[in-house]
Design a protein around this motif. Structure first.
Motif, PDB file in Angstrom:
ATOM      1  N   GLU B 356       0.828  -1.210   0.000  1.00 22.05           N
ATOM      2  CA  GLU B 356       0.000   0.000   0.000  1.00 22.05           C
ATOM      3  C   GLU B 356       0.864   1.263   0.000  1.00 22.05           C
ATOM      4  N   ILE B 359       2.415   1.728  -3.357  1.00 24.78           N
ATOM      5  CA  ILE B 359       1.459   2.304  -4.313  1.00 24.78           C
ATOM      6  C   ILE B 359       1.343   3.807  -4.103  1.00 24.78           C
ATOM      7  N   MET B 360       1.234   4.196  -2.829  1.00 20.20           N
ATOM      8  CA  MET B 360       1.097   5.622  -2.539  1.00 20.20           C
ATOM      9  C   MET B 360       2.311   6.395  -3.045  1.00 20.20           C
ATOM     10  N   LYS B 361       3.483   5.771  -2.890  1.00 19.98           N
ATOM     11  CA  LYS B 361       4.689   6.468  -3.347  1.00 19.98           C
ATOM     12  C   LYS B 361       4.736   6.550  -4.867  1.00 19.98           C
ATOM     13  N   VAL B 362       4.283   5.481  -5.563  1.00 20.93           N
ATOM     14  CA  VAL B 362       4.244   5.536  -7.025  1.00 20.93           C
ATOM     15  C   VAL B 362       3.267   6.622  -7.470  1.00 20.93           C
ATOM     16  N   ALA B 457       5.326  -1.942  -4.827  1.00 19.12           N
ATOM     17  CA  ALA B 457       4.008  -1.904  -5.450  1.00 19.12           C
ATOM     18  C   ALA B 457       4.001  -2.610  -6.798  1.00 19.12           C
TER      19      ALA B 457
END
Ligand SMILES: Nc1ncnc2c1ncn2[C@@H]1O[C@H](COP(=O)(O)OP(=O)(O)OP(=O)(O)O)[C@@H](O)[C@H]1O
Ligand SMILES: [Mg+2]
Lengths: 242, 461
Positions: B356, B359-362, B457
Motif C-alpha cells: 500500500e 502504491i502511494m509512493k508511485v 508496489a
C-alpha cells in the motif's frame, strides 16, 4: 513539427550486482517519445522491459545515462523530488491493479488528487468524470472486491488519467486479464489516448496487444533491437522517426 | 496533502485494525493510569504533610541565635572571634527589625527550672517573652490567660506536655515511665521553683560550693497564668515549655545568680559572667513564606545562626519529590512497556502495508506525508490511551480515597481527606506525555515506512 520530445533517453545502463556476477538489465538504451504518442515495449521475459519502465517513472535509479522527461532530468533527482515529480507529471497503471481495498472506485480514483492537496469536493467531482469516461459510471461505489478484473483495471486507468499527467506508464496492464477482456481494455486505452492526446508507454510481451500502439520497441538482453511504426501512427509522428 | 486528509487516512487505518488498536491502546491506558495514580499518591502525601506542618503555624518565622563559638573559631582562626562573636541584645533586635519583609521581632530568654509540687518533681525549660509580644506566639490556652502587662509577679503559662514531665521523687516514676499522671494541678497548686539546680543537688548530696557553703537555693513560689490546650501526648514546638514574662524572668535570674554564671548564658574568656543577660533567641516574623529563606540568608550574613521551618519544609518537599519521582518511575515502567507495544503494532502495520505504501509512493504521495500518517497513528494510540488512562485514574483515585479511608492508613490527617490527589495539570500533562510517548514509539517505524521502496508496489506478491 519541431516539438521537443516528452521522453528523451540516452545511453541508459542498468547493471545489477548479484553476488559476484553482474546483470546488465539495460545495456545502452536510447530513444525519444513524442507528445500524444503510444509506445509499447516488447521482449522476452527478463529482457529488461520492466527495468526500463521503472527507470522512466523514477522508481529506480539508472547506473548510467540520461533520462529527460517533460524537460527534467530524472537521473539527477533525489527520492523526494522524484515523488513530487510523479505526483505532478506521471500516471501509472499496474499489472495487478493495486487499488486500495478499503476504498471504493471513486475514492481510489481520487487518491492521487488527495496527494496533490485537492479538496474533497473537487477531487470526487474529477474522479466521477474520469470514471464515466472509462465506462464505470454505475460502479463508482463498488469496492475492488466487488468488481471484475477488467473493471478494476478500468479504475486503475481512471486513476492514472485523473491527474492529467504529461505521461502515463503501464507495466503489462492486461497481464492479469483474459484475452477478451485484455482486448477491451486495450481498445479503451487506445480510444482515450486518441481523444485526450495522452502519451503512454506500455510494457507487454503480447505482440497482438503491442499492435495497438503507434510504435513498438523490441528489447532483447537490455538493448533495443527493433523499432517498428504501426499503421495506427499519425502521419506527423511517423515522419519524425530516425 | 491536506492535514485533514492525512488525519482521516491515519484514523481509518486505525479503525481497519481496530482489535489490534484497542489492545495497543489498552497497554497505554494501563501505563498512563499507573503513572497518574502513583504520582497522585505522592501528591496527596505531599499535600498532607504540608497541611500537617502548617498546624505548627510557625512556617513564617525565623529563630535567630548566637553563632556557635566553635563554628566561628574554625572560621576566624580563633583569634578574632572574641570580637566578632556578637551576643543578642536590643541593638541586634532593632537591626533585625530593619530588614525588608520583617514584620516583627521579639526576644526569648530561656532558663532551666525545677518544679516541685507535693512530692513530685519536674525539670524543664522556662522561656521568657515580653508580655506585649506574647500574642505573637499564637498559644492556645485551655485554662487561665496570658500574663498581663503590669504584672509585678512572675506568672507561668504551662505547656500541655509539662504535666507529663513530673515524676515521683521517691520512686522516680512518672507519666512517661508507667503512665500514671502526677496528681498536680498546674493551674491551682502552689508551685515551688528552683532555678539554680546545681546548688540544689549540691545541697541534696552534701557537696560544698566554692565558698564552702552547703545551702539550699532560694525557692520561689510562682503562680500559673494559664495552661495550654491539648493532651499530654500532643506534641508541638511549645508543648514542653513554660512561658513567662521576659523582664520579670531576667530580674529574677539576675538576683538568683548574683556573681555567678547563669547556665545557658555567655561568659567571658575567664569563665566569669558577662555584665548583661543576653537573649537566647530572637524570633523574626516574616510577611510571607516565600521570603523566609531570603531574610534568613541576610541574617546569617550578619553573623548569627538563623533557623526556620522553611528549610524543614523545603527538605520535606524535596523528600516527597523523591518519593513522587520513585512512584512515577514505577508507573513509567508500564508506560515503557506500552510504548514498546505501540512500536510493535506500528511495525506490524507497516509490514502489512508495504505494498500500500509502495502504491502511494508511485502515485506521488509525499514522503513526509507518509511519515506523518504513521506518526499520527501512533500519536492517536497515545492520545486515546492517555485520555482513557486519565479517566481510569480519576476512578481509581476516587476508589482509593473512598475505600482505603484515612483511618485505615493510620495517619492522622485532619482536613487532608484524600490519599490520592490528581490536580488538573497532572491529567493534562499525562495525556500530553502519552501522546509524546506514542509518537516517539512510532517515530522509527514511521521513518521505515517513509523509506520503503515504491518498487514494492510493482512486484507481484
Ligand atoms: N533487483 C534486481 N536485482 C538483480 N537483478 C535484477 C533485478 N531486477 C531485475 N533484474 C534482472 O534484470 C533483468 C531484466 O529484468 P526485468 O524485470 O526488466 O525483465 P522483464 O523484461 O520485465 O521480464 P518479464 O517480462 O518477465 O517481466 C533480468 O535478468 C532480471 O533478473
Ligand atoms: Mg516485467
Amino acid at each position: 513539427m519541431a516539438t521537443t520530445p516528452v521522453i528523451s533517453v540516452r545511453d541508459l545502463y542498468k547493471i545489477y550486482r548479484v553476488g559476484d556476477s553482474r546483470v546488465r538489465a539495460l545495456d545502452g538504451v536510447g530513444f525519444d517519445v513524442q507528445k500524444g504518442e503510444f509506445c509499447s515495449i516488447v521482449g522476452t521475459s527478463g529482457s529488461g522491459k520492466s527495468t526500463l519502465l521503472n527507470m522512466l517513472a523514477g522508481l529506480e535509479k539508472p547506473t548510467k545515462g540520461k533520462i529527460v522527461i517533460a524537460g527534467e532530468h530524472m537521473e539527477k533527482k533525489n527520492e523526494n523530488q522524484l515523488v513530487a515529480f510523479r505526483r505532478k507529471h506521471i500516471g501509472f497503471i499496474f499489472q495487478s491493479f493495486n487499488l486500495m481495498p478499503s476504498m471504493n472506485a471513486l475514492e481510489n480514483v481520487a487518491l492521487p488528487l488527495t496527494f496533490q492537496g485537492v479538496s474533497r469536493k473537487k477531487r470526487l467531482e474529477m474522479a466521477r468524470e474520469v470514471l464515466t469516461l472509462v465506462g464505470l459510471e454505475h460502479h463508482m461505489n463498488h469496492k475492488p472486491t466487488q468488481m471484475s478484473g477488467g473493471q478494476q483495471q478500468r479504475v486503475g486507468i481512471a486513476r492514472a488519467l485523473v491527474v492529467q499527467p504529461e505521461i502515463i506508464f503501464a507495466d503489462e496492464p492486461t497481464g492479469n486479464l483474459d484475452s477478451r477482456t485484455s482486448a477491451e481494455v486495450m481498445e479503451l486505452i487506445r480510444r482515450i489516448i486518441n481523444e485526450q492526446n495522452q502519451t503512454l508507454v506500455m510494457v507487454t510481451h503480447d505482440d497482438h496487444l503491442a499492435g495497438f500502439a503507434d510504435r513498438i520497441f523490441r528489447i532483447s538482453d537490455g538493448r533495443i533491437v527493433d523499432i517498428r511504426v504501426t499503421g495506427n501512427a499519425k502521419k506527423d509522428l511517423t515522419r519524425k522517426q530516425h | 496533502m491536506r492535514f485533514w486528509d492525512i488525519l482521516l487516512m491515519s484514523l481509518s487505518s486505525l479503525w481497519k485494525r481496530r482489535i489490534r488498536t484497542i489492545l495497543t491502546v489498552l497497554g497505554v491506558v494501563i501505563g498512563t493510569a499507573s503513572i497518574v495514580v502513583m504520582i497522585s499518591l505522592g501528591l496527596g502525601l505531599k499535600r498532607a504533610s504540608l497541611e500537617e506542618m502548617e498546624k505548627y503555624g510557625s512556617l513564617k518565622s525565623i529563630i535567630v541565635s548566637e553563632k556557635d563559638s566553635y563554628e566561628s573559631d574554625e572560621e576566624e582562626g580563633g583569634r578574632a572571634n572574641k570580637q566578632t562573636l556578637v551576643h543578642l541584645d536590643d541593638s541586634v533586635l532593632e537591626s533585625l527589625r530593619g530588614i525588608e519583609h520583617v514584620e516583627y521581632v521579639y526576644p526569648e530568654l530561656e532558663a532551666e527550672v525545677m518544679l516541685l509540687a507535693g512530692g513530685y518533681t519536674c525539670y524543664t525549660s522556662v522561656r521568657g517573652v515580653p508580655t506585649k509580644d506574647m500574642e505573637l506566639i499564637g498559644l492556645e490556652l485551655a485554662q487561665g490567660g496570658l500574663p498581663e502587662p503590669g504584672d509585678t509577679q512572675l506568672k507561668f503559662v504551662y505547656g500541655n506536655s509539662v504535666i507529663g514531665e513530673f515524676y515521683n521523687e521517691k520512686t522516680g516514676h512518672g507519666y512517661w515511665f508507667d503512665g500514671t499522671m502526677a496528681p498536680v494541678d498546674l493551674m491551682n497548686d502552689p508551685m515551688i521553683c528552683i532555678f539554680d539546680a546545681e546548688k540544689y543537688y549540691n545541697f541534696i548530696w552534701g557537696n560544698a560550693d566554692e565558698s564552702g557553703n552547703v545551702a539550699m537555693p532560694k525557692k520561689y513560689m510562682i503562680n500559673a497564668a494559664g495552661v495550654m490546650a491539648g493532651k499530654v501526648e500532643d506534641y508541638n514546638s511549645n508543648s514542653n515549655l513554660i512561658y513567662c514574662d521576659l523582664d520579670l524572668l531576667k530580674a529574677l535570674l539576675k538576683k538568683e545568680f548574683r556573681g555567678k554564671a547563669i547556665p545557658g548564658q555567655p561568659t567571658t574568656i575567664s569563665g566569669k559572667p558577662t555584665k548583661e543577660i543576653y537573649y537566647t533567641n530572637l524570633v523574626v516574623g516574616v510577611d510571607d513564606m516565600k521570603n523566609v529563606q531570603n531574610v534568613q540568608a541576610q541574617i546569617s550574613q550578619l553573623g548569627y545562626s538563623a533557623e526556620s521551618n522553611a528549610e524543614w519544609v523545603e527538605s520535606m518537599q524535596g523528600q516527597s519529590n523523591y518519593i513522587q519521582l520513585a512512584l512515577g518511575g514505577i508507573g513509567a515502567i508500564s508506560l515503557l512497556v506500552a510504548a514498546i507495544g505501540i512500536a510493535n503494532t506500528m511495525m506490524m502495520s507497516i509490514y502489512e502495508r508495504t505494498k500500500e505504501i509502495g502504491i502511494m509512493k508511485v502515485l506521488g504521495c509525499d514522503m513526509r506525508n507518509i511519515q506523518g500518517m504513521f506518526l499520527m497513528e501512533a500519536g492517536h494510540i497515545g492520545l486515546l490511551g492517555g485520555l482513557i488512562g486519565v479517566a481510569l485514574s480519576y476512578g481509581l483515585s476516587f476508589a482509593i480515597n473512598h475505600f482505603l479511608g484515612v483511618s485505615q492508613m493510620g495517619i492522622d490527617l485532619e482536613g487532608a481527606s484524600s490519599i490520592s490527589y490528581i490536580p488538573f495539570w497532572l491529567s493534562a500533562l499525562s495525556v500530553a506525555f502519552s501522546v509524546a510517548v506514542g509518537m516517539a514509539a512510532g517515530f522509527f517505524p514511521s521513518l521505515r515506512a517513509m523509506r520503503l521502496s515504491p518498487l514494492a508496489a510493482i512486484r507481484n506478491e
